[in-house]
Write a protein that holds these residues in place. Structure first.
Motif, PDB file in Angstrom:
ATOM      1  N   ARG A 127       0.803  -1.230   0.000  1.00 50.24           N
ATOM      2  CA  ARG A 127       0.000   0.000   0.000  1.00 50.24           C
ATOM      3  C   ARG A 127       0.833   1.276   0.000  1.00 50.24           C
ATOM      4  N   GLU A 128       1.949   1.257   0.762  1.00 47.30           N
ATOM      5  CA  GLU A 128       2.682   2.498   0.990  1.00 47.30           C
ATOM      6  C   GLU A 128       4.051   2.559   0.311  1.00 47.30           C
ATOM      7  N   GLY A 129       4.552   1.405  -0.174  1.00 47.61           N
ATOM      8  CA  GLY A 129       5.827   1.405  -0.865  1.00 47.61           C
ATOM      9  C   GLY A 129       7.043   1.218   0.011  1.00 47.61           C
ATOM     10  N   THR A 130       6.828   1.067   1.329  1.00 46.11           N
ATOM     11  CA  THR A 130       7.914   0.747   2.256  1.00 46.11           C
ATOM     12  C   THR A 130       7.404  -0.281   3.257  1.00 46.11           C
ATOM     13  N   SER A 131       8.332  -0.969   3.915  1.00 47.54           N
ATOM     14  CA  SER A 131       7.911  -1.870   4.991  1.00 47.54           C
ATOM     15  C   SER A 131       7.565  -1.044   6.224  1.00 47.54           C
ATOM     16  N   MET A 132       6.934  -1.670   7.189  1.00 48.53           N
ATOM     17  CA  MET A 132       6.574  -0.971   8.410  1.00 48.53           C
ATOM     18  C   MET A 132       7.727  -0.993   9.416  1.00 48.53           C
ATOM     19  N   THR A 133       8.492  -2.090   9.432  1.00 45.19           N
ATOM     20  CA  THR A 133       9.476  -2.294  10.491  1.00 45.19           C
ATOM     21  C   THR A 133      10.932  -2.298  10.037  1.00 45.19           C
ATOM     22  N   GLY A 134      11.168  -2.540   8.763  1.00 38.66           N
ATOM     23  CA  GLY A 134      12.539  -2.691   8.294  1.00 38.66           C
ATOM     24  C   GLY A 134      13.094  -4.088   8.491  1.00 38.66           C
ATOM     25  N   LEU A 135      12.258  -5.027   8.919  1.00 38.18           N
ATOM     26  CA  LEU A 135      12.701  -6.408   9.079  1.00 38.18           C
ATOM     27  C   LEU A 135      13.015  -7.035   7.721  1.00 38.18           C
ATOM     28  N   VAL A 136      13.974  -7.949   7.729  1.00 35.90           N
ATOM     29  CA  VAL A 136      14.359  -8.700   6.535  1.00 35.90           C
ATOM     30  C   VAL A 136      13.926 -10.150   6.756  1.00 35.90           C
ATOM     31  N   TYR A 137      13.237 -10.735   5.765  1.00 37.27           N
ATOM     32  CA  TYR A 137      12.657 -12.069   5.933  1.00 37.27           C
ATOM     33  C   TYR A 137      13.332 -13.097   5.041  1.00 37.27           C
ATOM     34  N   LYS A 138      13.500 -14.295   5.595  1.00 41.34           N
ATOM     35  CA  LYS A 138      14.043 -15.421   4.844  1.00 41.34           C
ATOM     36  C   LYS A 138      12.952 -16.429   4.524  1.00 41.34           C
ATOM     37  N   HIS A 139      13.134 -17.137   3.427  1.00 38.59           N
ATOM     38  CA  HIS A 139      12.281 -18.257   3.042  1.00 38.59           C
ATOM     39  C   HIS A 139      12.753 -19.482   3.829  1.00 38.59           C
ATOM     40  N   LEU A 140      11.937 -19.921   4.788  1.00 37.80           N
ATOM     41  CA  LEU A 140      12.233 -21.111   5.580  1.00 37.80           C
ATOM     42  C   LEU A 140      11.065 -22.092   5.459  1.00 37.80           C
ATOM     43  N   PRO A 141      11.242 -23.340   5.866  1.00 38.00           N
ATOM     44  CA  PRO A 141      10.175 -24.340   5.683  1.00 38.00           C
ATOM     45  C   PRO A 141       8.809 -23.917   6.239  1.00 38.00           C
TER      46      PRO A 141
END
Length: 343
Positions: free
Chosen positions: A232-246
């Motif tokens: 919606r806004e073009g940025t994340s809310m927290t700045g967290l970086v996410y990994k693809h895990l099982p």
């Protein structure tokens, strides 16, 4: 003007002079406080029969406090709730907090209800918040203001905070260390640098409004909040970086996030495994969020609140962000633009 309906209640309507269903609404209003005009969340009651709004006296006082807190936030001052939180850290009454600081007995009470503190007093309260050793120093300095037994109780409470805060600060530093390579805005962090204060508030929000919240589900909620906000806004809310895990998208340093002060983790033992239940540890101050952030959090919490852990994991497995990345790969936020609509 943006507004939303919070709930419906039975209330003695001043327009109809009878009890009937009244809508309690939240909307963004403006108020002149001191030298500035501020936007704040106002609560109003709405009579559908007469198509009129009204504000009961008690709610009016709460609205005024919200306006003052919005002003404080705009000036970088502690809000009334943040002041309560500081004295709550040490188990102090309003009078005790004033005495510890060497101020008048009713000073803190006034700050929590109506008066806006100046920068000097604000700085002193912040020192008590961030440096419990200073709180202990101030307690000893004003020892004569306390009964002996109460002095010892408060001293013990402050020493406990010193021990606990030391562990929290260590975990926060570990989180920062884990994000060293993401110190530039990019598609990986949603073009926002890590905001630990906002992460703490978001985790606290979900813990407060979702019953039976466990570790894996919390991690999915964090991703959906960030992904929907990015869409919606073009940025994340927290700045967290996410990994693809099982088990789906998981933020880097996810274990350390559970040591943030907004929540406490309770271990629950079942036959041959342990679950980690996430419980609220403090009242969340919604003034920390923008209207757009609250809208996203409300939507995510409302949609997933009854999902069991496996259900939200399976749901996330069908997102383009998961399907189009590999195990251990960072999930770029640009894939959140294809986030499925909640339905």
């Amino acid at each position: 003007m943006k507004e939303s309906i919070l709930k419906e209640i039975c209330y003695d309507c001043p327009f109809c002079d009878e009890e009937h269903s009244i809508r309690v609404k939240k909307k963004i209003s403006k108020a002149k406080i001191k030298d500035g005009l501020v936007e704040y969340e106002q609560i109003v009651y709405y009579c559908p029969k007469e198509d009129e709004e009204f504000v009961p006296g008690k709610i009016m006082d709460e609205n005024l406090l919200r306006a003052r807190d919005a002003y404080r936030t705009s000036k970088g001052l502690l809000t009334s709730e943040e002041i309560k939180k500081i004295r709550g850290m040490y188990g102090l009454t309003q009078k005790e907090f004033s005495c510890l600081l060497g101020w008048g007995d009713v000073t803190i009470g006034r700050y929590e209800k109506k008066l806006i503190q100046d920068e000097t007093y604000d700085s002193i309260m912040r020192m008590i918040q961030t440096n419990p050793a200073y709180a202990l120093e101030m307690l000893k300095k004003h020892k004569e203001k306390f009964e002996i037994d109460r002095f010892e109780q408060i001293k013990t409470s402050i020493n406990n905070v010193i021990r606990l805060q030391g562990n929290t600060l260590l975990k926060i530093q570990e989180i920062k260390n884990a994000y060293i390579e993401y110190d530039v805005k990019s598609d990986y962090n949603g073009y926002k640098l890590l905001d630990i204060e906002k992460i703490n508030a978001v985790i606290g929000y979900f813990a407060q409004y979702i019953e039976s919240l466990y570790k894996v589900k919390l991690m999915k909620l964090l991703w959906y909040a960030d992904a929907l906000y990015f869409k919606r806004e073009g940025t994340s809310m927290t700045g967290l970086v996410y990994k693809h895990l099982p088990l789906g998208a998981v933020p880097i340093a996810y274990n350390e996030l559970l040591y943030l002060p907004a929540v406490k983790v309770v271990e629950e033992y079942f036959d041959d495994f342990i679950s980690y239940k996430i419980c609220p540890n403090e009242e969340i101050n919604l003034s920390k969020f923008t209207f757009e952030e609250i809208s996203v959090l409300d939507e995510v919490a409302s949609y997933f609140k009854n999902f069991k852990t496996k259900e939200i994991v399976d749901y996330m497995h069908n997102e383009a962000a998961y399907i189009e990345t590999e195990t251990d790969q960072i999930i770029p936020y640009s894939l959140a633009r294809r986030l499925r609509d909640f339905s």
